[in-house]
Enzyme design. Structure first.
Site, PDB file in Angstrom:
ATOM      1  N   GLY A  16      -0.839   2.365  18.869  1.00 15.68           N
ATOM      2  CA  GLY A  16      -0.287   1.473  17.851  1.00 15.68           C
ATOM      3  C   GLY A  16       1.041   1.945  17.291  1.00 15.68           C
ATOM      4  O   GLY A  16       1.662   2.888  17.803  1.00 15.68           O
ATOM      5  N   TYR A 139      -9.833  -3.508   1.560  1.00 15.42           N
ATOM      6  CA  TYR A 139      -9.246  -2.584   2.527  1.00 15.42           C
ATOM      7  C   TYR A 139      -9.072  -1.197   1.913  1.00 15.42           C
ATOM      8  O   TYR A 139      -9.446  -0.175   2.509  1.00 15.42           O
ATOM      9  CB  TYR A 139      -7.896  -3.118   3.016  1.00 15.42           C
ATOM     10  CG  TYR A 139      -7.089  -2.145   3.818  1.00 15.42           C
ATOM     11  CD1 TYR A 139      -7.486  -1.775   5.097  1.00 15.42           C
ATOM     12  CD2 TYR A 139      -5.919  -1.582   3.305  1.00 15.42           C
ATOM     13  CE1 TYR A 139      -6.754  -0.872   5.847  1.00 15.42           C
ATOM     14  CE2 TYR A 139      -5.174  -0.680   4.039  1.00 15.42           C
ATOM     15  CZ  TYR A 139      -5.589  -0.326   5.318  1.00 15.42           C
ATOM     16  OH  TYR A 139      -4.870   0.581   6.055  1.00 15.42           O
ATOM     17  N   PRO A 166      -0.673   7.853   3.064  1.00 10.79           N
ATOM     18  CA  PRO A 166       0.711   7.436   3.302  1.00 10.79           C
ATOM     19  C   PRO A 166       1.085   6.212   2.486  1.00 10.79           C
ATOM     20  O   PRO A 166       0.262   5.321   2.251  1.00 10.79           O
ATOM     21  CB  PRO A 166       0.719   7.109   4.799  1.00 10.79           C
ATOM     22  CG  PRO A 166      -0.673   6.655   5.075  1.00 10.79           C
ATOM     23  CD  PRO A 166      -1.563   7.462   4.163  1.00 10.79           C
ATOM     24  N   HIS A 182       3.563  -6.356   7.449  1.00  9.51           N
ATOM     25  CA  HIS A 182       3.892  -5.895   6.107  1.00  9.51           C
ATOM     26  C   HIS A 182       5.301  -6.355   5.738  1.00  9.51           C
ATOM     27  O   HIS A 182       5.988  -7.010   6.512  1.00  9.51           O
ATOM     28  CB  HIS A 182       3.747  -4.380   6.024  1.00  9.51           C
ATOM     29  CG  HIS A 182       2.329  -3.919   6.096  1.00  9.51           C
ATOM     30  ND1 HIS A 182       1.749  -3.460   7.264  1.00  9.51           N
ATOM     31  CD2 HIS A 182       1.352  -3.866   5.153  1.00  9.51           C
ATOM     32  CE1 HIS A 182       0.481  -3.136   7.025  1.00  9.51           C
ATOM     33  NE2 HIS A 182       0.217  -3.371   5.764  1.00  9.51           N
ATOM     34  N   ASP A 272       2.548 -11.129  -6.168  1.00 13.98           N
ATOM     35  CA  ASP A 272       3.438  -9.986  -5.998  1.00 13.98           C
ATOM     36  C   ASP A 272       2.715  -8.786  -5.401  1.00 13.98           C
ATOM     37  O   ASP A 272       3.341  -7.881  -4.866  1.00 13.98           O
ATOM     38  CB  ASP A 272       4.026  -9.556  -7.354  1.00 13.98           C
ATOM     39  CG  ASP A 272       5.176 -10.438  -7.798  1.00 13.98           C
ATOM     40  OD1 ASP A 272       5.994 -10.822  -6.947  1.00 13.98           O
ATOM     41  OD2 ASP A 272       5.257 -10.737  -9.003  1.00 13.98           O
TER      42      ASP A 272
END
Length: 313
Positions: A16, A139, A166, A182, A272
């Site tokens: 990935g 998640y 991260p 993203h 947001d």
């Protein structure tokens, strides 16, 4: 170099976005025995597949990067599967690695695990001071469970695993699918498409007031490999660059770098996400001497150039 030459390493998610850069960093450091399980052959949500993968690879060290991920839209649309797939993958993999005698695991968490309202900069001790931002809480909590399991297994079994957090990543080979990408790849694609179509405006989600911190993917890969080699503690460790930028400023910066002069329209009916994100990265520097090195604009230019080259070749 000598440390990695002796190691057999299993990298889940190694094909990935982040994983491919981690594999390259391992190779740069002399690792020659790297096993990359592909989802078509090994479904890491299934116990039998995990056992077969470990039998086939016989790893000394496992770096667990595989995850079901996406932006705000994907998280809102698939909260159940994001929670189940990530939780069951982590729980099962850690247990089977323990049982098979793996020497060490490196587990990748997520910035989404932090509470919605967290003092800036985010410090690791703030992780349990509230509920995550609602759109990505399933998640975030699924990935956070790996930290609990890691610490519990260390306490009961003496199992050596580390947990890294991260911040938002970006860079070449990122996911540019608008259904699951993203913010940075989504914006790059949106601006490229607007320019290609000759549009004089572009719509962005939210108000632009939320802030984010970004880490270039090669920096993150370097941090993960360094931590895997040098860090053996039970405490979670942030991985970030120490910068903070508003989504409003990010949109205008990418537009400038891509020479898009159209109007930016904000769709305030869209969320947001978490109000602010910026990490304290002092633990990473202290424990395994990591500091981000790629300047943000330089990383953005490399990402834009990579994407344009892919779509125009």
């Amino acid at each position: 170099m000598s440390f990695w030459k002796k190691k057999s390493v299993l990298v889940t998610g190694g094909a990935g976005f982040l994983g491919s850069h981690v594999v390259e960093e391992l190779e740069r450091r002399g690792c020659r025995n790297i096993f990359i399980p592909r989802s078509a052959k090994y479904d890491l949500r299934e116990k039998a597949d995990i056992q077969r993968c470990l039998c086939d690879s016989k790893p000394d060290l496992v770096i667990h990067l595989a995850a079901v991920v996406g932006g705000i839209g994907a998280n809102r649309e698939h909260p159940g599967s994001f929670l189940y797939d990530n939780a069951i993958m982590g729980i099962s993999l850690i247990e089977e690695c323990r049982k098979s005698g793996v020497e060490k695991m490196t587990l990748l968490g997520t910035i989404c695990a932090y509470p919605k309202i967290t003092p800036i900069p985010f410090r690791e001790e703030n992780l349990w001071n509230g509920y995550p931002e609602e759109t990505n809480a399933p998640y975030g909590l699924a990935k956070k469970l790996m930290l609990v399991q890691s610490q519990a297994y260390r306490q009961e079994y003496g199992f050596n695993s580390i947990y890294l957090l991260p911040v938002n990543l970006y860079g070449p080979r990122d996911n540019f699918d608008p259904a699951s990408s993203h913010v940075i790849p989504a914006l790059i694609k949106k601006i490229y498409d607007a320019k290609t179509a000759g549009d004089d405006k572009m719509v962005c989600w939210g108000t632009g007031s939320a802030t984010r911190e970004f880490l270039y993917v090669e920096d993150c890969a370097r941090a993960i490999v360094a931590a895997s080699e040098k860090y053996d503690g039970s405490e979670p460790v942030n991985l970030g660059s120490g910068m903070e930028i508003s989504i409003y400023d990010l949109v205008h910066l990418i537009a400038k770098l891509m020479d898009f002069k159209g109007e930016i329209i904000w769709d305030r009916t869209k969320p947001d996400g978490q109000p602010r994100r910026c990490l304290d990265t002092s633990r990473a520097e202290k424990f395994f001497d990591f500091k981000a090195s790629v300047p943000f604009e330089e990383g953005l230019r490399k990402t834009i150039d990579w994407y344009v080259a892919q779509v125009e070749k």
